[in-house]
Design a protein around this motif. Structure first.
Motif, PDB file in Angstrom:
ATOM      1  N   SER A 191      41.938  28.135  53.317  1.00  0.00           N
ATOM      2  CA  SER A 191      42.397  27.069  52.419  1.00  0.00           C
ATOM      3  C   SER A 191      42.926  25.868  53.197  1.00  0.00           C
ATOM      4  O   SER A 191      42.837  24.742  52.716  1.00  0.00           O
ATOM      5  CB  SER A 191      43.453  27.589  51.444  1.00  0.00           C
ATOM      6  N   HIS A 222      40.343  37.646  49.583  1.00  0.00           N
ATOM      7  CA  HIS A 222      38.900  37.429  49.731  1.00  0.00           C
ATOM      8  C   HIS A 222      38.245  38.775  50.036  1.00  0.00           C
ATOM      9  O   HIS A 222      38.748  39.543  50.861  1.00  0.00           O
ATOM     10  CB  HIS A 222      38.624  36.432  50.856  1.00  0.00           C
ATOM     11  N   TYR A 258      51.569  39.921  52.689  1.00  0.00           N
ATOM     12  CA  TYR A 258      50.979  38.643  52.284  1.00  0.00           C
ATOM     13  C   TYR A 258      49.887  38.912  51.238  1.00  0.00           C
ATOM     14  O   TYR A 258      48.702  38.862  51.545  1.00  0.00           O
ATOM     15  CB  TYR A 258      50.386  37.918  53.493  1.00  0.00           C
ATOM     16  N   THR A 269      49.273  32.522  56.634  1.00  0.00           N
ATOM     17  CA  THR A 269      49.023  31.491  57.640  1.00  0.00           C
ATOM     18  C   THR A 269      49.167  32.124  59.014  1.00  0.00           C
ATOM     19  O   THR A 269      50.181  32.754  59.308  1.00  0.00           O
ATOM     20  CB  THR A 269      50.020  30.323  57.501  1.00  0.00           C
ATOM     21  N   GLU A 273      48.663  37.307  48.725  1.00  0.00           N
ATOM     22  CA  GLU A 273      47.779  36.240  48.242  1.00  0.00           C
ATOM     23  C   GLU A 273      47.209  35.394  49.375  1.00  0.00           C
ATOM     24  O   GLU A 273      46.013  35.175  49.443  1.00  0.00           O
ATOM     25  CB  GLU A 273      48.514  35.357  47.241  1.00  0.00           C
ATOM     26  N   GLU A 274      48.099  34.867  50.201  1.00  0.00           N
ATOM     27  CA  GLU A 274      47.621  34.075  51.322  1.00  0.00           C
ATOM     28  C   GLU A 274      48.520  34.276  52.533  1.00  0.00           C
ATOM     29  O   GLU A 274      49.653  34.717  52.421  1.00  0.00           O
ATOM     30  CB  GLU A 274      47.502  32.597  50.974  1.00  0.00           C
ATOM     31  N   THR A 328      41.375  26.249  46.445  1.00  0.00           N
ATOM     32  CA  THR A 328      41.347  27.704  46.431  1.00  0.00           C
ATOM     33  C   THR A 328      40.326  28.194  45.422  1.00  0.00           C
ATOM     34  O   THR A 328      39.997  27.516  44.451  1.00  0.00           O
ATOM     35  CB  THR A 328      42.730  28.283  46.102  1.00  0.00           C
ATOM     36  N   THR A 380      45.469  28.830  57.170  1.00  0.00           N
ATOM     37  CA  THR A 380      45.898  29.567  55.984  1.00  0.00           C
ATOM     38  C   THR A 380      44.651  30.082  55.281  1.00  0.00           C
ATOM     39  O   THR A 380      43.686  29.334  55.094  1.00  0.00           O
ATOM     40  CB  THR A 380      46.715  28.668  55.038  1.00  0.00           C
ATOM     41  N   PHE A 381      44.684  31.361  54.898  1.00  0.00           N
ATOM     42  CA  PHE A 381      43.511  31.944  54.242  1.00  0.00           C
ATOM     43  C   PHE A 381      43.941  32.882  53.120  1.00  0.00           C
ATOM     44  O   PHE A 381      45.070  33.369  53.092  1.00  0.00           O
ATOM     45  CB  PHE A 381      42.608  32.671  55.243  1.00  0.00           C
ATOM     46  N   ASN A 382      43.012  33.109  52.206  1.00  0.00           N
ATOM     47  CA  ASN A 382      43.220  33.982  51.055  1.00  0.00           C
ATOM     48  C   ASN A 382      43.030  35.430  51.500  1.00  0.00           C
ATOM     49  O   ASN A 382      41.931  35.829  51.880  1.00  0.00           O
ATOM     50  CB  ASN A 382      42.225  33.613  49.957  1.00  0.00           C
ATOM     51  N   THR A 383      44.096  36.209  51.448  1.00  0.00           N
ATOM     52  CA  THR A 383      44.023  37.614  51.873  1.00  0.00           C
ATOM     53  C   THR A 383      43.278  38.485  50.858  1.00  0.00           C
ATOM     54  O   THR A 383      42.931  39.620  51.167  1.00  0.00           O
ATOM     55  CB  THR A 383      45.427  38.198  52.115  1.00  0.00           C
TER      56      THR A 383
END
Length: 151
Positions: free
Chosen positions: A101, A45, A58, A63, A60-61, A116, A40-43
């Motif tokens: 995350s 960034h 997506y 997976t 915010e985040e 986060t 899962t990652f912060n889109t």
């Protein structure tokens, strides 16, 4: 001036190094046995790269699952790039390690979770001005529960 060891930052760096090593071995040799990853990652960034339709879907985040079909997994010191299949449409993604995350390998009940971070430049500038004399505060890392991925 008081100095202290920043264990939180050191732990995050070590855990991201672990993810880098696992993904590097996967890029070179493929996934062994039943291993597979939920990442899962912060889109939002600033260095995350993904198709605009994925970012819209997506905001915010996101997976991703690295398991049966993936291609062109490339790992460097800052993150990884991979081509994944989204409804029979291959898409290239670039995920910075510090945007991650959670990293989970349910096959061996292993998981990492990172606190986060906000990537709003204005907030960062204000924080730097307000806390110029204070040491940086880093989030803690923790092992995640794998119950949500169990079948």
């Amino acid at each position: 001036m008081t100095r202290s060891i920043d264990y939180g930052n050191l732990m995050h760096s070590a855990m991201r190094g672990l993810i880098q090593q696992v993904l590097t071995e996967t890029s070179e040799h493929g996934l062994p046995g039943a291993h597979h990853f939920f990442i899962t990652f912060n889109t939002q960034h600033p260095d995350a790269e993904l198709a605009s339709w994925l970012r819209d879907r997506y905001p915010e985040e996101m997976t991703i699952v690295i398991q049966h079909w993936f291609d062109n997994l490339e790992v460097d010191d800052d993150g990884f790039a991979i081509t994944l299949n989204f409804g029979d449409a291959p898409e290239r993604l670039r995920v910075p390690f510090d945007a991650i995350s959670t990293f989970v390998d349910p096959s061996v009940e292993f998981g990492l979770r990172f606190e986060t971070q906000s990537y709003d430049d204005e907030d960062e500038t204000e924080d730097e001005e307000d806390d110029a004399d204070d040491p940086p505060i880093r989030g803690d890392a923790e092992v995640v529960s794998l119950d949500q991925w169990r079948k």
